[in-house]
Design an enzyme around this catalytic site. Sequence first.
Site, mmCIF file in Angstrom:
data_model
loop_
_atom_site.group_PDB
_atom_site.id
_atom_site.type_symbol
_atom_site.label_atom_id
_atom_site.label_comp_id
_atom_site.label_asym_id
_atom_site.label_seq_id
_atom_site.Cartn_x
_atom_site.Cartn_y
_atom_site.Cartn_z
ATOM 1 N N HIS A 137 -12.312 -28.444 37.401
ATOM 2 C CA HIS A 137 -11.878 -29.323 38.494
ATOM 3 C C HIS A 137 -12.716 -29.187 39.768
ATOM 4 C CE1 HIS A 137 -8.419 -30.625 36.272
ATOM 5 N NE2 HIS A 137 -7.857 -29.427 36.252
ATOM 6 N N ASP A 261 -3.651 -25.085 27.902
ATOM 7 C CA ASP A 261 -2.392 -25.505 28.523
ATOM 8 C C ASP A 261 -1.735 -26.660 27.775
ATOM 9 O OD1 ASP A 261 -4.453 -27.174 29.273
ATOM 10 O OD2 ASP A 261 -4.214 -26.850 31.426
#
Length: 469
Positions: A137, A261
């Site tokens: 990110h 995740d």
Amino acid sequence: MRSKDRISYFYDGDVGSVYFGPNHPMKPHRLCMTHHLVLSYELHKKMEIYRPHKAYPVELAQFHSADYVEFLHRITPDTQHLFSNELARYNLEEDCPVFENLFEFCQIYAGGTIDAARRLNNQLCDIAINWAGGLHHAKKCEASGFCYINDLVLGILELLKHHARVLYIDIDVHHGDGVEEAFYFTDRVMTVSFHKYGDKFFPGTGDVKEIGEREGKFYAINVPLKDGIDDTSFTRLFKTIIVKVVEIYQPGVIVLQCGADSLAGDRLGCFNLSIDGANLLHAECVRIVKKFNLPLLVTGGGGYTKENVARCWTVETGVLLDTELPNGYQGQYASGLAESIIDTMTLNHMSVGFLNQDSNCSQIPENEYIKYFGPEYLLKIPNGHIENLNSKSYLGTIKMQVLENLRYIQHAPGVQMQEVPPDFYIPDFDEDEQNPDERVDQHTRDKQIQRNDEYYEGDNDNDHNTDGV
């Protein structure tokens, strides 16, 4: 087919010792747990293990702005109150807090991915693993989503020195926005991200309509998914798209980000994937990519239930080593799935059969973090119970749009390769000038160790005359 893959594995225990703060979902301790689980299954005996160098600020600035790197270098928890404007400018706030040894943490995980890329470039290995990496990110001038330095972009920039085309694949539950943004205007990197999209889910980007711009148009591929995607649907979609991408784009090297995740029960995830299924899913994605027999750089990523992250990445390490772990991966089923995706009823039948064999399954070997894997001490966890909102028609539409966009790429883009720029200069250490009373850290000591293979047998002279060679 390569006879046997050479695997390089990068790890530094210091990367797992940092603390983001109370109640923060990112727990770097998961990296220590993963490493010790890898050791407990003796997978390290089949790999070359390296401690990565700490990336220099000048290396980090190959992508990030120099002022941002410099600020990361000097900010500390004790001084951050003096820099409220800069903290806001660089997004160093609640999601990305300032903590002790922040910059060293960034140097280590980024150094691992850079080192992995360099070993691949120099053909010193076929597959390189850095589970500490994958922080996708981070942006050029700011932190984002628990990510401060984008090691993936830095690794890809290294790979571009030797490869005309790099394929980046992201199976984290969150969109790989930082990597996509960095290469949005070029055809030399194709980014493919499978992720949850909609309902204001972070980072809010990754629509199927985001396809790149200018020279990069159609070289950004997004596969937006809804809550509760199941193993069979995901794997079928992944294989269909990735096989077509490799066929058309013809990359020279692949970077695979394996964010964990997407497992059921993850603190921040929303996919309905069991550890059987998710390892089947994740490991099957790894297996599919590995079968292309291209140089491969594998990183970690998200994953916020740390014991399940360790389970997942350990099993995937085994897949990369062609090693099936007891109770870890249903290889007889997986190999069939890799060739032809089976229907849900068959998969469910096999899962039930496997669950009935628990009494014969091996428990996780003893290791420093064994208590985290109780009470059953197995590599698998229960299924999730999130409703699957991904209808067949929705997934079919997404697949059709992606494949239609790929048709606009007539052939693999060419590039005029120029002289390869050198790796960054790493300064030597003058032992005579060092203070004997000063503490020397492990990284410095490592650089002073002479490797046995740097010299000819029986002689410490690099310029030894080699008659007849």
